[in-house]
Design an enzyme around this catalytic site. Structure first.
Site, PDB file in Angstrom:
ATOM      1  N   LYS A  68      30.306  91.254  67.976  1.00 15.23           N
ATOM      2  CA  LYS A  68      30.106  92.683  67.683  1.00 15.23           C
ATOM      3  C   LYS A  68      31.075  93.451  68.555  1.00 15.23           C
ATOM      4  CE  LYS A  68      25.763  91.936  68.948  1.00 15.23           C
ATOM      5  NZ  LYS A  68      24.964  92.556  67.896  1.00 15.23           N
ATOM      6  N   ARG A  69      31.192  94.770  68.349  1.00 14.00           N
ATOM      7  CA  ARG A  69      32.043  95.541  69.238  1.00 14.00           C
ATOM      8  C   ARG A  69      31.558  95.406  70.675  1.00 14.00           C
ATOM      9  NH1 ARG A  69      36.149  98.953  67.052  1.00 14.00           N
ATOM     10  NH2 ARG A  69      36.355  99.721  69.174  1.00 14.00           N
TER      11      ARG A  69
ATOM     12  N   LYS B 143      23.118  88.984  58.960  1.00 16.78           N
ATOM     13  CA  LYS B 143      24.039  87.976  58.429  1.00 16.78           C
ATOM     14  C   LYS B 143      23.744  86.611  59.029  1.00 16.78           C
ATOM     15  CE  LYS B 143      27.405  91.627  57.993  1.00 16.78           C
ATOM     16  NZ  LYS B 143      28.408  92.399  58.750  1.00 16.78           N
TER      17      LYS B 143
ATOM     18  N   LYS C  90      25.300  97.170  74.078  1.00 14.15           N
ATOM     19  CA  LYS C  90      25.076  95.902  73.379  1.00 14.15           C
ATOM     20  C   LYS C  90      24.907  94.738  74.368  1.00 14.15           C
ATOM     21  CE  LYS C  90      27.835  97.443  69.366  1.00 14.15           C
ATOM     22  NZ  LYS C  90      26.913  97.429  68.214  1.00 14.15           N
TER      23      LYS C  90
ATOM     24  N   HIS D 197      23.648 107.257  62.077  1.00 15.35           N
ATOM     25  CA  HIS D 197      23.831 105.855  62.478  1.00 15.35           C
ATOM     26  C   HIS D 197      23.709 105.623  63.976  1.00 15.35           C
ATOM     27  CE1 HIS D 197      25.418 104.268  58.601  1.00 15.35           C
ATOM     28  NE2 HIS D 197      25.843 105.504  58.454  1.00 15.35           N
TER      29      HIS D 197
ATOM     30  N   THR E 236      23.756  94.790  61.841  1.00 16.07           N
ATOM     31  CA  THR E 236      23.802  94.104  60.548  1.00 16.07           C
ATOM     32  C   THR E 236      24.263  92.662  60.726  1.00 16.07           C
ATOM     33  OG1 THR E 236      25.940  95.195  60.269  1.00 16.07           O
ATOM     34  CG2 THR E 236      24.105  96.091  59.030  1.00 16.07           C
TER      35      THR E 236
HETATM   36  C1  NTF Z   1      26.419 101.842  63.835  1.00 14.65           C
HETATM   37  N1  NTF Z   1      26.777 103.196  64.223  1.00 14.65           N
HETATM   38  C2  NTF Z   1      25.225 101.391  64.666  1.00 14.65           C
HETATM   39  O1  NTF Z   1      25.610 101.320  66.020  1.00 14.65           O
HETATM   40  C3  NTF Z   1      24.704 100.038  64.182  1.00 14.65           C
HETATM   41  O2  NTF Z   1      23.522  99.723  64.859  1.00 14.65           O
HETATM   42  C4  NTF Z   1      24.418 100.113  62.684  1.00 14.65           C
HETATM   43  O3  NTF Z   1      24.055  98.851  62.201  1.00 14.65           O
HETATM   44  C5  NTF Z   1      25.651 100.599  61.949  1.00 14.65           C
HETATM   45  O4  NTF Z   1      26.049 101.865  62.454  1.00 14.65           O
HETATM   46  C6  NTF Z   1      25.410 100.758  60.463  1.00 14.65           C
HETATM   47  O5  NTF Z   1      24.327 101.601  60.237  1.00 14.65           O
HETATM   48  C7  NTF Z   1      28.027 103.598  64.374  1.00 14.65           C
HETATM   49  O6  NTF Z   1      28.973 102.858  64.256  1.00 14.65           O
HETATM   50  C8  NTF Z   1      28.228 105.045  64.736  1.00 14.65           C
HETATM   51  F1  NTF Z   1      29.430 105.444  64.398  1.00 14.65           F
HETATM   52  F2  NTF Z   1      27.346 105.818  64.168  1.00 14.65           F
HETATM   53  F3  NTF Z   1      28.088 105.209  66.016  1.00 14.65           F
END
Ligand code: NTF
Length: 817
Positions: free
Chosen positions: A552-553, A664, A558, A361, A660
């Site tokens: 988002k976080r 949405k 970001k 991810h 994601t």
């Molecule tokens: C997150 N990864 C990514 O930062 C996002 O871009 C993605 O949409 C989501 O996963 C779901 O696939 C993480 O949170 C991690 F833990 F892998 F860093």
């Protein structure tokens, strides 16, 4: 129609059950019960139905004989279950009526549910959407996670600064949707040593743990959309085995026996609050092993109970690892097969390596997990031996492929050499899995090209892509009833299970009447959000303004601070340039920062301070408002997303694996302003370049600029608007009498080197905003684009993602019951 709850629902029985729970479970009469108790009693009565369906599904021989996927994830950010389950059960209207007859308003009761915040962000929310889509399409699934006592912290702002508070999501009464399964509890060991015995001249190694804890499973129901199929989301809670292990107490592991008392209750106490960042804490590794070990044992228990041979494990079960967090499941399965079941290494490896698949991810180096070899050695001595053996055998393959190439061996080895040797979990995952996937086309390409190029050579075909998705049940049908009804009037009601059908509304994109209706729904949703903001934050908003949203976080990659720079540029121009015309806008932020991420917290502070000034500056008036909504969570997203006109997806190209939230918001008719990153690339492909605002450097551009040597000061000095905007952060404009309070953000972008190239992308970001603002003034043209966004993003249903997993990775069949 399939026989569902809808057809067998009996209102009187249900109402009786609610009243029974009110008195028997919550000790309240109808007269004295609060809304919360009514919600709890209703939840309990509903959960009885789903629990029964869960047991029926679990005991169905068709399910027991079919191949299942086991989704292992340290996070499931499921959000509130009640409203969604009612939709899936097809009971929304009936329960509204049944509760109304008891004098209760369902909408109000649903607000009583606290979000189970058992995840940080995208990774955990994806797991929740995937569970929903597995159940909707009846692909046999068990989700395995952790039953944290405290989920992600609650966020508030004090004088603009983030404050964290613990989130006891179950409340004192417990969560009505969960059911304990004590008969399925497992015992999990830690520490200790490895005994060696010789049986018939053959060496047998056996781990003797120094401490043992209990894993208690709690099942949450994952209800199939309009079906009676219910799969478990099984969450393990750590409990002490009272009083502690006497065996280890007596054989000298005194200290470790003491540990059990201290640690057992701690292991699942709290979710680690880091997103895209691993801190390497011992307790986190304990969580990971606890989760993996309990889950692997439960999988084997089910497999053996159904009467299957161990050799058939890959035929009956697949184990999907959600990132590297559950990697230790691989050596755990090997340990059980070799040490406990007596299989040869080769046979065990054949089984294990055909059972696991791994999803990557992230490419961010700080998020790629490595654990000190010394820590694993101490906590899980037998697993460390097994990891060495896996590595030893793998490196032989590497030497065959690249004879004499020490560099390749060093790079591919599971062990990273050095003063403190580290175990690279991603390498172990790639070696121990039959498939590895990235989460969007661009991301998967980069996984092959930049992250694992040699693995891609040595294991041709193993690396693949599955583009992420979102469940349209929660993220359109439930959260945006206005738009859902409008869509259903045009194309019928099948779309939540077949999102490609949305394309059917594209033909109305230029239909003036439909445009008006579409925009009227958007307006209502904006009003709902504006009301929330008025009530909770005391800020009055004009719903004619553009609602521009970044949720988002909080993370530098970001680039919330790029958004902030643009806001500062608007402020600067509104005040200093009388000829500057800008379309009124409200800029929304919602984001939690990891408690230990200093700069992220400074960025939150800066946005809050800038917002305070702008929102109260008579020179600005309604042209610009900035709203930082506290405590971002799933239930808040359900209010913000339907109200968004503009979706900000502005990560530096190459950094956001997928995203994601982008899906949405597009689904709910927002236009994206974004970079060529993650799934934005595929959203653009679907909606067409005239219906999205793409700006900034692409991956190649980023690489070229970095190679040439990036100096943010070049941009600072060359662009007066950028300089003016940045300089606003250095004085006391937003912190009267206290100059320099917002310097941390300024410094990170200049002397700090601007690692995510905000300054390089600033000019094209501003330009994209100008185009977008102009377009908004042509409401018909805007409506057309918005409608086309909703119509053309059917690809991003998580149903399609799950079908991709099923067809290309899991190879299992849907089981219609
Ligand atoms: C997150 N990864 C990514 O930062 C996002 O871009 C993605 O949409 C989501 O996963 C779901 O696939 C993480 O949170 C991690 F833990 F892998 F860093």
């Amino acid at each position: 129609m399939k026989p569902t709850q809808q057809t067998s629902f009996d209102k009187a029985t249900f109402q009786h059950d609610v009243k029974m729970h009110l008195s028997a479970t919550y000790a309240k009469t109808e007269e004295t019960a609060t809304s919360r108790e009514w919600y709890l009693a209703m939840g309990k009565a509903l959960a009885e139905i789903t629990t029964l369906d869960l047991l029926k599904t679990e005991q169905d021989p068709k399910i027991q004989n079919a191949k299942s996927v086991n989704y292992l994830s340290l996070e499931f950010l499921i959000g509130r279950l009640t409203g969604n389950n009612l939709i899936s059960m097809g009971l929304y209207e009936q329960i509204t009526e049944a509760m109304a007859e008891l004098g209760q308003n369902l909408t109000d009761l649903l607000e009583e549910e606290r979000d189970p915040s058992l995840g940080n962000g995208g990774l955990g929310r994806l797991a929740a959407c995937f569970m929903d889509s597995c159940a909707a399409q009846e692909f046999p699934t068990v989700g395995y996670g952790l039953h944290y006592e405290y989920g992600l912290f609650k966020q508030s702002f004090e004088e603009g600064r983030q404050k964290e508070a613990p989130d006891a999501w179950r409340g004192v009464e417990g969560y009505p949707w969960e059911v304990a399964r004590p008969e399925l509890a497992q015992e999990i060991g830690f520490y200790g040593h490895v005994d060696v015995e010789y049986v018939n001249g053959k060496e047998v190694r056996k781990w003797v743990p120094g401490m043992t804890v209990k894993a208690m499973p709690w099942d949450l129901p994952i209800v199939g959309y309009e079906s009676d199929t219910v799969y478990p989301l099984r969450l393990w809670e750590c409990q002490a085995i009272a009083p502690f292990s006497l065996a280890s107490f007596n054989n000298g592991d005194y200290f470790e026996a003491q540990h059990s008392l201290i640690d057992a209750g701690n292991i699942t106490k709290v979710l680690y609050p880091n997103d895209n960042h691993e801190k390497g804490k011992t307790l986190r590794l304990m969580q990971q092993y606890f989760h993996s070990a309990a889950s692997v044992r439960d999988i084997l228990r089910r497999h053996e109970a159904a009467g299957f041979a161990l050799a058939d494990l890959p035929k009956q079960e697949t184990i999907q690892l959600n990132d590297t967090h559950p990697t230790i499941a691989i050596p755990e399965l090997m340990r059980i097969l070799v040490d406990e079941k007596g299989l040869s290494w080769d046979k065990a490896w054949e089984i294990s390596a055909n059972t696991f698949a791994y999803t990557n991810h992230t490419l961010l180096p700080e998020a790629l997990e490595t654990w000190p070899e010394s820590l694993i050695q101490r906590l899980l001595p037998r697993h460390m031996e097994i990891i060495f053996e896996i590595n030893h055998r793998f490196l032989q393959e590497v030497r065959k492929m690249w004879p004499g190439d020490g560099e390749k061996q060093a790079k591919l080895s599971i062990i990273q050499e050095g003063f403190n040797r580290m175990v690279r979990m991603a390498n172990l995952c790639v070696i121990g899995s039959y498939k590895v996937n990235g989460v969007a086309a661009l991301h998967s390409q980069l996984v092959k090209k930049d992250l694992f190029p040699e693995f891609n050579e040595i294991f041709p075909g193993k690396l693949t892509n599955v583009t992420n998705g979102i469940t349209p049940r929660r993220w359109l049908k439930f959260c945006n009833p206005g738009l859902s009804n409008l869509i259903s009037e045009k194309i019928g009601t099948e779309w939540p299970a077949k999102l490609e059908l949305l394309e059917g509304i594209a033909q109305y994109a230029t239909d003036a009447k439909f445009q008006k209706a579409f925009m009227a729904v958007k307006k209502q949703n904006k009003q709902r959000l504006a009301d929330w903001v008025q009530e909770n934050m005391g800020i009055e908003l004009d719903t004619n303004a553009i609602f521009d949203v970044q949720i988002k976080r909080l993370h530098e990659y970001k680039r919330q601070h790029l958004d902030l720079l643009h806001i500062l540029s608007l402020y600067h121009r509104i005040i200093n340039d009388p000829s500057f015309e800008c379309t009124p806008r409200v800029c929304f932020f919602a984001a939690k920062a990891a408690p230990g991420y200093h700069l992220a917290k400074e960025i939150i502070f800066a946005v809050n301070k800038v917002a305070e000034k702008i929102n109260n500056d008579p020179r600005i008036g309604n042209k610009l408002k900035v709203v930082f909504i506290p405590d971002y969570r799933v239930s808040m997203a359900e209010i913000i997303i339907p109200a968004a006109d503009v979706s900000q997806q502005i990560s530096l190209a190459g950094k956001e694996a997928s995203g994601t939230g982008n899906m949405k918001m597009a689904l709910n008719g927002a236009l994206t302003i974004g970079t060529m990153d993650g799934a934005n690339v595929e959203i653009r492909e679907e909606v067409g370049e005239e219906n999205i605002y793409i700006f900034g450097l692409d991956v190649e551009g980023v690489q070229a600029l970095k190679a040439q040597g990036y100096n943010p000061y070049d941009y600072y000095h060359a662009d007066p608007l950028l300089k003016a905007s940045l300089d606003l952060l250095t004085g006391d404009e937003f912190t009267p009498g206290q100059p320099g309070l917002l310097r941390a953000t300024f410094d990170s972008l200049l002397d700090g080197g601007d690692p995510y190239l905000c300054l390089a992308d600033f000019a094209s970001y501003v330009q994209a905003h100008e185009e977008m603002g102009k377009q908004y003034q042509d409401q018909a043209g805007w409506a057309k684009k918005a409608i086309l966004n909703t119509a053309l993003v059917g690809k991003f249903t998580s149903d399609r993602s799950i079908r991709d997993y099923v067809n290309n990775i899991w190879k299992l069949e849907s089981v219609k019951r």
